[in-house]
Design a protein around this motif. Structure first.
Motif, PDB file in Angstrom:
ATOM      1  N   ASP A  57       0.852  -1.264   0.023  1.00 60.46           N
ATOM      2  CA  ASP A  57      -0.135  -0.052  -0.184  1.00 60.46           C
ATOM      3  C   ASP A  57       1.008   1.238  -0.074  1.00 60.46           C
ATOM      4  O   ASP A  57       2.075   1.307   0.541  1.00 60.46           O
ATOM      5  CB  ASP A  57      -0.777   0.232   1.140  1.00 60.46           C
ATOM      6  CG  ASP A  57      -2.111  -1.100   1.286  1.00 60.46           C
ATOM      7  OD1 ASP A  57      -2.536  -1.259   0.145  1.00 60.46           O
ATOM      8  OD2 ASP A  57      -2.546  -1.557   2.054  1.00 60.46           O
ATOM      9  N   THR A  58       0.301   2.311  -0.582  1.00 59.48           N
ATOM     10  CA  THR A  58       1.304   3.393  -0.838  1.00 59.48           C
ATOM     11  C   THR A  58       0.617   4.763  -0.490  1.00 59.48           C
ATOM     12  O   THR A  58      -0.815   4.782  -0.791  1.00 59.48           O
ATOM     13  CB  THR A  58       2.002   3.460  -2.054  1.00 59.48           C
ATOM     14  OG1 THR A  58       0.906   3.623  -3.094  1.00 59.48           O
ATOM     15  CG2 THR A  58       2.952   2.416  -2.332  1.00 59.48           C
ATOM     16  N   GLU A  59       1.087   5.956  -0.099  1.00 63.68           N
ATOM     17  CA  GLU A  59       0.469   7.198  -0.273  1.00 63.68           C
ATOM     18  C   GLU A  59       1.595   8.037  -0.814  1.00 63.68           C
ATOM     19  O   GLU A  59       2.907   8.003  -0.548  1.00 63.68           O
ATOM     20  CB  GLU A  59       0.418   7.558   1.329  1.00 63.68           C
ATOM     21  CG  GLU A  59      -0.868   7.031   1.860  1.00 63.68           C
ATOM     22  CD  GLU A  59      -2.018   7.559   1.327  1.00 63.68           C
ATOM     23  OE1 GLU A  59      -2.082   8.453   0.644  1.00 63.68           O
ATOM     24  OE2 GLU A  59      -3.104   6.653   1.648  1.00 63.68           O
ATOM     25  N   GLU A  61       1.054  -4.763   2.320  1.00 58.02           N
ATOM     26  CA  GLU A  61      -0.589  -5.004   2.073  1.00 58.02           C
ATOM     27  C   GLU A  61      -1.030  -5.464   3.369  1.00 58.02           C
ATOM     28  O   GLU A  61      -0.484  -6.326   3.930  1.00 58.02           O
ATOM     29  CB  GLU A  61      -1.101  -5.428   0.913  1.00 58.02           C
ATOM     30  CG  GLU A  61      -0.700  -4.696  -0.413  1.00 58.02           C
ATOM     31  CD  GLU A  61      -1.136  -5.536  -1.434  1.00 58.02           C
ATOM     32  OE1 GLU A  61      -1.225  -7.031  -1.589  1.00 58.02           O
ATOM     33  OE2 GLU A  61      -1.264  -4.731  -2.712  1.00 58.02           O
ATOM     34  N   VAL A  98      -4.836   5.225   3.377  1.00 51.06           N
ATOM     35  CA  VAL A  98      -5.210   3.751   3.211  1.00 51.06           C
ATOM     36  C   VAL A  98      -4.963   2.871   4.322  1.00 51.06           C
ATOM     37  O   VAL A  98      -5.721   2.033   4.750  1.00 51.06           O
ATOM     38  CB  VAL A  98      -4.184   2.935   2.145  1.00 51.06           C
ATOM     39  CG1 VAL A  98      -4.711   1.485   1.931  1.00 51.06           C
ATOM     40  CG2 VAL A  98      -4.685   3.619   0.827  1.00 51.06           C
TER      41      VAL A  98
END
Length: 287
Positions: free
Chosen positions: A156-158, A257, A284
């Motif tokens: 997951d990334t921002e 994730e 997220v």
């Protein structure tokens, strides 16, 4: 399939030589050969093409090598993260290459420390391209990655920051006085070879960290196109010239994730808030 068998295959696939792979594993060659044959029989596919002179991966073998790396990394990550979770004093491990945060971390940390879920943070400074591997195998909990260069699969990334790129040139280079360039202006120049790329993709030497890159540029051995945050640490022996048609580079904060760590979620919140200049953004990790 046991992890031991995956490790056997990875050694042979990377060495492409049964003798070297056996030495690397600390075992005799005959049982290693039998183990690989057993794996192929059980899977019903040929993974390695063998002749008296060479060993070569088949298309199926190339896929199995990539998937074996993922599986072994996942097992190693499970052990490391569990061990960290059992510490008396919890700690968050964050990976970045030198200046890979473009100065964001000094803005993130004060925001993070105010969060009730914050724990002690240890920053791991690594070489170019090592952050994603460290995140996958569990050595760190978060990493500053760079698009489009790093593989973001499984994370997951921002998005924290997007930058234009500049050409880093020796002070006396023929293009050093230009106000701006396009990529075509650099045709024929020696570019560094980044870790994981082949010698066919760049004519310059392999570069593993920012300090080495700058020294090679100053000596006139390479030129490089890099994010403009490199200007934060000016040197008198190199110049930075904007490259108008270079794709923009993005800094992302990444974590595995399905992570459910409150400390990770707090760090992501602090990072997006700091990157946005104080505006709180749902992440997220919170959803």
């Amino acid at each position: 399939m046991e992890t031991r068998e995956l490790a056997y295959f990875v050694a042979v696939a990377e060495e492409l030589h049964f003798g070297r792979a056996a030495r690397r594993l600390g075992m005799a060659q005959p049982p290693l050969s039998r183990a690989i044959q057993q794996i192929e029989r059980r899977m019903g596919v040929v993974l390695l093409e063998r002749t008296s002179r060479s060993v070569r991966l088949t298309p199926a073998g190339s896929v199995f090598l990539a998937e074996s790396h993922k599986a072994l990394d996942a097992v190693a990550a499970a052990v490391r993260r569990t061990q960290r979770a059992g510490r008396d004093v919890p700690r968050l491990m964050v990976a970045m290459k030198p200046d890979g945060d473009a100065g964001l971390l000094e803005r993130i940390m004060p925001v993070y420390r105010r969060d009730p879920d914050a724990v002690e943070v240890e920053v791991v400074v690594c070489g170019i391209g090592e952050q994603a591997r460290m995140l996958r195998d569990g050595r760190v909990d978060l990493a500053f990655l760079h698009a489009p260069h790093d593989d973001l699969g499984g994370f997951d990334t921002e998005l924290l920051l997007t930058q234009d790129q500049v050409a880093v040139l020796p002070r006396h280079h023929r293009l050093a006085e230009r106000a701006a360039l396009v990529l075509a202006d650099l045709d024929g120049e020696p570019f560094p070879r980044w870790p994981g790329t082949s010698a066919h993709e760049a004519s310059g030497p392999e570069v593993r960290d920012a300090g080495q890159l700058m020294q090679l540029v100053a000596l006139g051995q390479v030129v490089a196109v890099v994010p403009e945050s490199v200007r934060r640490h000016p040197r008198s022996d190199v110049v930075c010239v904007p490259v108008l048609d270079a794709p923009r580079s993005s800094i992302l904060l990444a974590w595995p994730e399905r992570t459910r760590s409150r400390a990770v979620a707090a760090f992501v919140r602090a990072s997006t808030e700091a990157a946005a200049g104080g505006r709180v953004i749902e992440t997220v990790a919170d959803r």
